[in-house]
Motif scaffolding. Structure first.
Motif, short mmCIF file in Angstrom:
data_model
loop_
_atom_site.label_atom_id
_atom_site.label_comp_id
_atom_site.label_asym_id
_atom_site.label_seq_id
_atom_site.Cartn_x
_atom_site.Cartn_y
_atom_site.Cartn_z
N LYS A 165 6.14 -3.55 -0.40
CA LYS A 165 5.13 -3.12 -1.23
C LYS A 165 4.02 -4.34 -1.42
O LYS A 165 4.50 -5.32 -1.81
CB LYS A 165 5.60 -2.69 -2.58
N CYS A 166 2.79 -4.23 -0.65
CA CYS A 166 1.98 -5.45 -0.65
C CYS A 166 0.84 -5.22 -1.36
O CYS A 166 0.39 -4.10 -1.33
CB CYS A 166 1.89 -5.82 0.93
N GLN B 13 -4.34 1.42 5.32
CA GLN B 13 -3.77 2.88 5.86
C GLN B 13 -2.32 2.76 6.09
O GLN B 13 -1.71 3.92 5.80
CB GLN B 13 -4.66 3.32 7.19
N LEU B 14 -1.87 1.57 6.06
CA LEU B 14 -0.51 1.48 6.35
C LEU B 14 0.34 1.36 4.92
O LEU B 14 1.51 1.43 4.90
CB LEU B 14 -0.17 0.20 7.26
N GLY B 15 -0.53 1.15 3.94
CA GLY B 15 0.23 1.41 2.54
C GLY B 15 -0.02 0.19 1.80
O GLY B 15 0.31 0.02 0.61
N ALA B 16 -0.81 -0.74 1.95
CA ALA B 16 -1.04 -1.83 1.31
C ALA B 16 -2.14 -1.80 0.33
O ALA B 16 -3.28 -0.98 0.71
CB ALA B 16 -1.50 -3.21 2.18
N GLU B 17 -1.99 -2.24 -0.91
CA GLU B 17 -3.07 -2.11 -1.92
C GLU B 17 -3.96 -3.28 -1.64
O GLU B 17 -3.68 -4.42 -1.54
CB GLU B 17 -2.72 -2.03 -3.50
N VAL B 18 -5.24 -2.75 -1.57
CA VAL B 18 -6.46 -3.96 -1.29
C VAL B 18 -7.39 -3.88 -2.45
O VAL B 18 -8.13 -2.86 -2.86
CB VAL B 18 -7.00 -3.47 0.06
N TYR B 19 -7.76 -4.94 -2.86
CA TYR B 19 -8.71 -5.26 -4.04
C TYR B 19 -9.49 -6.34 -3.42
O TYR B 19 -9.40 -7.46 -3.29
CB TYR B 19 -8.23 -5.91 -5.26
#
Length: 448
Positions: A30-31, A135-141
């Motif tokens: 989880k990133c 798209q691979l699952g990383a949360e991006v802010y």
């Protein structure tokens, strides 16, 4: 995991951060990625090397990149004025037409299944890569500026950032500084060491309609990156295709040559180009489509690139010089290498410094080899030309230019180049002695 918000917090959404997030998210960690700017945003460093292809394949990004239609890059060429006086950066006496080039397909490369890489519009490319990580699952802010990292408890590093007017804290098991030349952790932990010799600056812009074959000497290489040397010592020009009709042009010079005012810089940019009349005339006939931008303080290292609960990747860890287009490749491959160690650390629930020794060893080795290569290049430029043309050394030099520099403590070709440089330095009667350049340094011998 219950007492943290994410496994890994990544500061910076450029190529190093996005590659790291892609590897880790693809493997199930989880990133979260904190990016201070809003993408797309312009960025220098548009030309890739083939070592990047291996990363694109491993994170599943290569097909997306192919479909984007970026210009393909099959090789590189270096030119200098063929009838100019002899200066420190000249090739005279070694190349009758003052044109040296390589094609990437001349050497097979592990993990690379095509004979080209790409030139990219970094605004578009970086956005695509960050979106891929998401798209691979990383949360991006995006638009979130990290204010600092609390490492007092290295088992739970805390990332501090501001969201609107609210101060937010995020607890993670591992922090990755991929903040580029902002080097957030490098500055916070006082790890940064500036290079007093490789203090290059760049002025760069884009042109529409420039004829990229003007200096190819009939070879027809519009898809190559070109390095054009100028009669000002240690000054050169990059020529990089961005689209079929748009070309990036940048003048790189030492800080001592760098004009202070914007008006003076514009004049300096064009005066540099005027020293290569064919290049100058071609660019004057083209249309400049972006404002002149500047980049400075290129070269630095870090005393440490990892520790308990943290690691620095990409430009946040190291940058040498843009001469061989290594920046994005080093960023991507540092993401690849740290990800391998992070996954092993996560499996054991142990994020102490010892877990990242492989990453540390390989990155120190690779960037040290790159630094020495560039150091030797600037010290005796004609030697690089001779080695590229010599069948005994050409493939070994090409290996470095492809970005393969992590598997040997010192490639034999670098040792041989160093031996010759020392011989030339000791003998002021040597035919090459007058070509020795002043831009050389052993500043980082202790850092590595």
């Amino acid at each position: 995991m219950s007492n943290v918000d994410f496994d890994v917090g990544i500061i910076g959404g450029g190529p190093a951060g996005s590659a790291t997030a892609s590897y880790l998210s693809r493997a199930g960690l989880k990133c979260v990625v904190f990016e201070r700017e809003l993408f797309p945003r312009p960025h220098v460093g548009e030309s890739l090397v083939p070592a990047a292809t291996r990363v694109f394949k491993e994170i599943g990004f290569l097909d997306t990149l192919e479909k984007a239609g970026f210009p393909k890059k099959y090789g590189a060429a270096w030119t200098s004025a063929d009838r100019a006086p002899v200066y420190a950066m000249q090739f005279e006496g070694l190349s009758a037409d003052c044109h040296v080039d390589i094609r990437f397909e001349e050497r097979e490369q592990a993990g690379v299944d095509r004979n080209y890489t790409f030139h990219v519009d970094r605004a578009k490319f970086d956005l695509m890569l960050l979106q891929h990580a998401h798209q691979l699952g990383a949360e991006v802010y995006e638009g979130v500026r990290v204010r600092g990292v609390d490492l007092s408890d290295p088992t739970q590093p805390t990332v501090h950032f501001k969201l609107g007017q609210q101060d937010i804290r995020t607890r993670v098991r591992m922090v990755i500084d991929a903040s580029g030349r902002h080097t957030l952790l490098g500055n916070q932990l006082k790890l940064k060491v500036l290079d007093p010799v490789f203090n290059q600056y760049a002025l760069h812009t884009w042109f529409e309609g420039y004829d990229r074959n003007r200096l190819s000497h009939g070879r027809g290489q519009p898809e190559y990156i070109f390095i054009h040397f100028l009669p000002l010592t240690n000054t050169w020009v990059w020529q990089i295709p961005i689209t079929e009709t748009v070309t990036s042009i940048g003048v790189v010079t030492q800080k001592s040559n760098f004009a202070k005012s914007r008006q003076d810089r514009e004049q300096f940019f064009w005066e540099c180009l005027r020293s290569r009349p064919e290049l100058y005339e071609g660019l004057r006939a083209a249309q400049q489509v972006t404002p002149l931008k500047e980049e400075g303080d290129y070269s630095y290292a870090m005393r440490e690139i990892c520790g308990d609960g943290f690691a620095l990747v990409g430009d946040a860890a190291r940058f040498v010089d843009p001469i061989f287009s290594s920046g994005v490749s080093i960023a991507l491959n540092s993401g690849r290498l740290i990800s391998h160690d992070i996954l092993a650390a996560a499996e054991h629930g142990d994020f102490r410094h010892e877990r990242f020794r492989t990453f540390e060893t390989l990155m120190r080795r690779g960037t040290r080899n790159w630094y020495h290569f560039i150091n030797l290049y600037y010290r005796l430029n004609v030697l690089f030309t001779a080695f590229v043309q010599d069948p005994r050394h050409r493939i070994d030099v090409l290996k470095l230019l492809q970005g393969d520099m992590y598997d040997e403590d010192e490639p034999a070709v670098l040792a041989e180049m160093r031996r010759i440089v020392r011989e030339v330095e000791r003998n002021d009667q040597h035919i090459w002695h007058k070509y020795l350049g002043s831009l050389t340094s052993s500043t980082f011998s202790e850092v590595f």
